[in-house]
Design a protein around this motif. Structure first.
Motif, PDB file in Angstrom:
ATOM      1  N   ILE A   1      30.575  55.504  41.760  1.00 49.56           N
ATOM      2  CA  ILE A   1      29.267  55.072  41.265  1.00 49.56           C
ATOM      3  C   ILE A   1      28.513  54.417  42.406  1.00 49.56           C
ATOM      4  CG2 ILE A   1      30.109  52.839  40.354  1.00 49.56           C
ATOM      5  CD1 ILE A   1      27.978  53.467  38.005  1.00 49.56           C
ATOM      6  N   HIS A   2      27.222  54.755  42.466  1.00 43.99           N
ATOM      7  CA  HIS A   2      26.397  54.260  43.576  1.00 43.99           C
ATOM      8  C   HIS A   2      25.096  53.687  43.018  1.00 43.99           C
ATOM      9  CE1 HIS A   2      24.922  54.037  47.663  1.00 43.99           C
ATOM     10  NE2 HIS A   2      23.777  54.496  47.215  1.00 43.99           N
ATOM     11  N   PRO A   3      24.643  52.542  43.562  1.00 45.54           N
ATOM     12  CA  PRO A   3      23.473  51.879  42.983  1.00 45.54           C
ATOM     13  C   PRO A   3      22.123  52.397  43.485  1.00 45.54           C
ATOM     14  CG  PRO A   3      24.430  50.484  44.655  1.00 45.54           C
ATOM     15  CD  PRO A   3      25.294  51.716  44.576  1.00 45.54           C
TER      16      PRO A   3
ATOM     17  N   GLY B   1      34.252  43.759  40.083  1.00 46.59           N
ATOM     18  CA  GLY B   1      34.845  44.584  39.033  1.00 46.59           C
ATOM     19  C   GLY B   1      34.099  44.607  37.712  1.00 46.59           C
ATOM     20  N   SER B   2      32.783  44.403  37.746  1.00 47.44           N
ATOM     21  CA  SER B   2      32.053  44.471  36.472  1.00 47.44           C
ATOM     22  C   SER B   2      32.037  45.901  35.934  1.00 47.44           C
ATOM     23  CB  SER B   2      30.629  43.918  36.609  1.00 47.44           C
ATOM     24  OG  SER B   2      29.815  44.771  37.361  1.00 47.44           O
ATOM     25  N   ASN B   3      32.056  46.879  36.821  1.00 45.04           N
ATOM     26  CA  ASN B   3      32.144  48.273  36.348  1.00 45.04           C
ATOM     27  C   ASN B   3      33.525  48.563  35.760  1.00 45.04           C
ATOM     28  OD1 ASN B   3      29.646  50.013  36.832  1.00 45.04           O
ATOM     29  ND2 ASN B   3      29.784  48.788  38.704  1.00 45.04           N
ATOM     30  N   LEU B   4      34.556  48.011  36.383  1.00 48.69           N
ATOM     31  CA  LEU B   4      35.898  48.118  35.799  1.00 48.69           C
ATOM     32  C   LEU B   4      35.868  47.575  34.366  1.00 48.69           C
ATOM     33  CD1 LEU B   4      39.016  48.339  35.743  1.00 48.69           C
ATOM     34  CD2 LEU B   4      39.066  46.064  36.804  1.00 48.69           C
TER      35      LEU B   4
ATOM     36  N   ALA C   1      35.038  52.036  41.963  1.00 51.09           N
ATOM     37  CA  ALA C   1      34.087  51.095  41.373  1.00 51.09           C
ATOM     38  C   ALA C   1      33.962  49.885  42.300  1.00 51.09           C
ATOM     39  CB  ALA C   1      34.549  50.682  39.983  1.00 51.09           C
ATOM     40  N   GLY C   2      33.110  50.052  43.302  1.00 54.69           N
ATOM     41  CA  GLY C   2      32.967  48.983  44.283  1.00 54.69           C
ATOM     42  C   GLY C   2      34.158  48.909  45.215  1.00 54.69           C
TER      43      GLY C   2
ATOM     44  N   GLU D   1      24.508  50.702  35.350  1.00 52.57           N
ATOM     45  CA  GLU D   1      25.817  51.230  35.761  1.00 52.57           C
ATOM     46  C   GLU D   1      26.839  51.103  34.637  1.00 52.57           C
ATOM     47  OE1 GLU D   1      26.085  50.739  40.545  1.00 52.57           O
ATOM     48  OE2 GLU D   1      26.728  49.019  39.399  1.00 52.57           O
TER      49      GLU D   1
HETATM   50  C1  GRF Z   1      28.235  48.592  42.143  1.00 54.99           C
HETATM   51  O1  GRF Z   1      26.889  48.286  42.342  1.00 54.99           O
HETATM   52  C2  GRF Z   1      28.516  50.002  42.551  1.00 54.99           C
HETATM   53  O2  GRF Z   1      27.440  50.854  42.389  1.00 54.99           O
HETATM   54  C3  GRF Z   1      28.841  49.868  44.006  1.00 54.99           C
HETATM   55  O3  GRF Z   1      29.541  48.655  44.103  1.00 54.99           O
HETATM   56  C4  GRF Z   1      29.144  47.782  43.069  1.00 54.99           C
HETATM   57  C5  GRF Z   1      30.378  47.288  42.383  1.00 54.99           C
HETATM   58  O4  GRF Z   1      30.101  46.269  41.456  1.00 54.99           O
HETATM   59  N1  GRF Z   1      29.589  51.035  44.451  1.00 54.99           N
HETATM   60  P1  GRF Z   1      31.269  45.725  40.525  1.00 54.99           P
HETATM   61  O5  GRF Z   1      32.404  45.251  41.422  1.00 54.99           O
HETATM   62  O6  GRF Z   1      31.707  46.822  39.617  1.00 54.99           O
HETATM   63  O7  GRF Z   1      30.669  44.577  39.769  1.00 54.99           O
END
Ligand code: GRF
Length: 203
Positions: free
Chosen positions: A109-111, A11-14, A88-89, A175
């Motif tokens: 979101i995609h890496p 959940g770092s994107n969260l 988000a993941g 991201e």
């Molecule tokens: C991210 O790299 C995103 O691109 C992918 O899953 C990962 C989630 O990372 N879809 P986090 O849980 O937000 O840290």
């Protein structure tokens, strides 16, 4: 706009979205109002709790089909009057029914720099291909895997001695900038998805 974030893990994107939504540029247009996880042990749930955001867990194993699971999530999103759904993941493929219902309001979101390296282990794919550049992509979700119209991308270099971990870390940093930017574009109506699947930009 009321935003839900769907997660399965760290959940770092969260976290990046939550922090961005407190800033002036986003706080007037986007409210992170709900977090949904398919895993009760996702660290993202702790982040939601710490931020005071309500969260729900839907264990996909408790549903007889993907459609049933997705319907339960859809109902929760509607109950919480959610306008925008950010994946988000979130490690579940969503059914066509769900994607159609939330079309234009559902982003991922995609890496990688899509259309390069869709699917799992994008960073590993990137290193294996010998690319000198990678990054991340925020896109509307359509019926394919990581194929929908692209809202924004951010590039990072691939360094000579990169490992999957070091590259992933660099992409993660990108991201955390790209996702808030994309949410702002969407929540302010700067970009939307037309019926024919094209993006429409407003200045
Ligand atoms: C991210 O790299 C995103 O691109 C992918 O899953 C990962 C989630 O990372 N879809 P986090 O849980 O937000 O840290």
């Amino acid at each position: 706009k009321r935003v839900a974030v769907l997660v399965s893990g760290n959940g770092s994107n969260l976290q990046a979205l939550v922090e961005a939504a407190r800033e002036p540029a986003l706080c007037t247009c986007a409210d992170i109002a709900l977090v949904i996880s398919n895993r009760a042990d996702a660290y993202a749930l702790k982040r939601a709790a710490a931020a005071g955001i309500p969260s729900l867990v839907f264990n996909h194993k408790e549903y007889s089909s993907r459609e049933e699971f997705d319907r339960a999530i859809s109902e929760a999103l509607e109950k919480h009057k959610i306008d925008i759904v950010c994946l988000a993941g979130f490690l579940r493929i969503l059914s066509a029914e769900f994607v159609d219902k939330w079309r234009g309001r559902l982003v991922n979101i995609h890496p990688s720099l899509l259309p390069r390296h869709p699917g799992l282990h994008a960073q590993r794919q990137c290193l294996a291909a010998g690319d000198t550049e990678s990054g991340c992509t925020v896109h509307f979700v359509d019926h394919g895997v990581d194929t929908g119209p692209i809202i924004t991308q951010e590039r990072v270099p691939v360094l000579k001695d990169d490992t999957e971990e070091s590259l992933s870390e660099r992409i993660h940093q990108a991201e955390h900038r790209a996702y808030p930017r994309a949410l702002r574009l969407l929540a302010t109506g700067r970009v939307r998805l037309a019926a024919d699947g094209q993006l429409i930009w407003h200045s």
